[in-house]
Scaffold this motif. Structure first.
Motif, PDB file in Angstrom:
ATOM      1  N   HIS A   1       0.827  -1.215   0.000  1.00  0.00           N
ATOM      2  CA  HIS A   1       0.000   0.000   0.000  1.00  0.00           C
ATOM      3  C   HIS A   1       0.865   1.272   0.000  1.00  0.00           C
ATOM      4  CE1 HIS A   1      -3.179  -2.854   0.930  1.00  0.00           C
ATOM      5  NE2 HIS A   1      -2.492  -3.256   1.983  1.00  0.00           N
ATOM      6  N   LEU A   2       1.762   1.354  -0.987  1.00  0.00           N
ATOM      7  CA  LEU A   2       2.676   2.496  -1.036  1.00  0.00           C
ATOM      8  C   LEU A   2       2.075   3.739  -1.684  1.00  0.00           C
ATOM      9  CD1 LEU A   2       6.130   0.857  -1.828  1.00  0.00           C
ATOM     10  CD2 LEU A   2       5.017   1.286   0.378  1.00  0.00           C
ATOM     11  N   GLY A   3       0.800   3.689  -2.010  1.00  0.00           N
ATOM     12  CA  GLY A   3       0.151   4.885  -2.548  1.00  0.00           C
ATOM     13  C   GLY A   3       0.566   5.168  -3.977  1.00  0.00           C
ATOM     14  N   LYS A   4       0.842   6.426  -4.272  1.00  0.00           N
ATOM     15  CA  LYS A   4       1.217   6.833  -5.628  1.00  0.00           C
ATOM     16  C   LYS A   4       2.716   6.641  -5.846  1.00  0.00           C
ATOM     17  CE  LYS A   4      -2.550  10.167  -6.242  1.00  0.00           C
ATOM     18  NZ  LYS A   4      -2.892  11.587  -6.559  1.00  0.00           N
ATOM     19  N   TYR A   5       3.109   5.392  -5.963  1.00  0.00           N
ATOM     20  CA  TYR A   5       4.519   5.067  -6.165  1.00  0.00           C
ATOM     21  C   TYR A   5       4.866   5.129  -7.655  1.00  0.00           C
ATOM     22  CZ  TYR A   5       2.489   0.570  -7.494  1.00  0.00           C
ATOM     23  OH  TYR A   5       1.737  -0.406  -8.097  1.00  0.00           O
ATOM     24  N   ARG A   6       6.157   4.985  -7.929  1.00  0.00           N
ATOM     25  CA  ARG A   6       6.628   4.972  -9.309  1.00  0.00           C
ATOM     26  C   ARG A   6       7.670   3.871  -9.466  1.00  0.00           C
ATOM     27  NH1 ARG A   6      10.060   9.728 -12.457  1.00  0.00           N
ATOM     28  NH2 ARG A   6      10.107   8.709 -14.505  1.00  0.00           N
ATOM     29  N   ILE A   7       7.571   3.099 -10.551  1.00  0.00           N
ATOM     30  CA  ILE A   7       8.548   2.050 -10.848  1.00  0.00           C
ATOM     31  C   ILE A   7       9.592   2.610 -11.809  1.00  0.00           C
ATOM     32  CG2 ILE A   7       8.916  -0.261 -11.785  1.00  0.00           C
ATOM     33  CD1 ILE A   7       7.249  -0.244  -9.245  1.00  0.00           C
ATOM     34  N   ILE A   8      10.868   2.438 -11.452  1.00  0.00           N
ATOM     35  CA  ILE A   8      11.978   2.868 -12.299  1.00  0.00           C
ATOM     36  C   ILE A   8      12.639   1.620 -12.881  1.00  0.00           C
ATOM     37  CG2 ILE A   8      14.091   4.234 -12.434  1.00  0.00           C
ATOM     38  CD1 ILE A   8      11.729   5.869 -11.495  1.00  0.00           C
ATOM     39  N   PRO A   9      12.389   1.281 -14.145  1.00  0.00           N
ATOM     40  CA  PRO A   9      13.023   0.091 -14.738  1.00  0.00           C
ATOM     41  C   PRO A   9      14.531   0.305 -14.879  1.00  0.00           C
ATOM     42  CG  PRO A   9      11.140   0.842 -16.035  1.00  0.00           C
ATOM     43  CD  PRO A   9      11.476   1.944 -15.082  1.00  0.00           C
TER      44      PRO A   9
END
Length: 255
Positions: free
Chosen positions: A174-182
């Motif tokens: 439940h990290l909210g508005k996270y972003r994945i960095i490939p």
């Protein structure tokens, strides 16, 4: 709401070195197409093949050759990246492959109904898939990191080659508005400037420590495995594939 990982579904194209001359060999329709991994896993593959009494030449290759010869009648080999294998097997480019369970899990998170089957745990290339953060962050676990991010009013960034595993980890916690960095190698360098969390594989944790990172959670453990295409297991190749699996199983059990 999470952001979708900024990655393409298709695998990275594997290019053969221009200096390498690949000879095309006529193949029987019944030939079993085997994919073997490149990189550090090669010495482990050679070890288990030797235990099984299977000889392979020009693997690892010194000139970039990706078509080693193997003394299994009716079997052709190509060397590719382990992370590409599940999709390539699912797409019927290979009948069997030796890859990591981590990459199989990554693949199934994207394609839950993928037509591939694990035949055998090869019990080598053991690694842990972990979540790590920079030592300068004043937290010790994911709950603390989530609270810290809320207090700072920031969106957490997760850097990883395992973009689907990272995405699931973020959603599960439940990290909210996270972003994945490939990332594609040297993932440790992304922390702390370009990401707060690293999802990475490690044997001893030594590399992470050298980059001033600390592990806050182990997601799962992974070893190498033999996988097969469902179509191949339902074809004329099935008996030969089962025979290869049995030979390797015996080598694994004998240690």
């Amino acid at each position: 709401k999470s952001e979708a990982p900024a990655v393409k579904s298709s695998p990275v194209e594997i290019k053969t070195s221009p200096a390498v001359q690949v000879t095309s060999r006529p193949l029987s329709a019944d030939s079993v197409r085997l994919a073997l991994p490149d990189g550090h896993a090669q010495r482990h593959v050679v070890g288990i093949l030797n235990k099984a009494g299977i000889k392979i030449s020009d693997y690892p290759a010194t000139d970039g050759n990706r078509r080693p010869e193997i003394d299994l009648p009716g079997v052709t080999v190509k060397v590719i990246r382990p992370q590409d294998m599940p999709l390539q097997v699912a797409n019927d480019k290979f009948d069997i492959a030796i890859t990591g369970r981590d990459w199989v899990k990554e693949h199934f998170y994207q394609f839950p109904s993928s037509p591939i089957t694990e035949l055998l745990d090869l019990k080598y290339s053991w690694v842990r898939i972990v979540a790590a953060i920079h030592n300068d962050l004043p937290v010790e676990d994911i709950a603390g990191l989530r609270k810290w991010a809320d207090e700072q009013g920031i969106r957490l960034r997760l850097a990883s080659e395992y973009v689907r595993i990272a995405d699931k980890y973020a959603r599960d916690n439940h990290l909210g508005k996270y972003r994945i960095i490939p990332t594609w190698g040297a993932t440790e360098a992304f922390l702390p400037d370009d990401a707060e969390i690293l999802i990475e594989n490690t044997e001893t944790g030594g590399t992470l420590k050298r980059h001033n990172l600390k592990i806050i959670e182990t997601l799962f453990e992974s070893t190498a495995c033999l996988i097969a295409a469902t179509t191949a297991l339902n074809s004329k190749k099935a008996e030969q594939i089962k025979s290869i699996s049995a030979i390797l199983r015996k080598a694994v059990e004998e240690g």
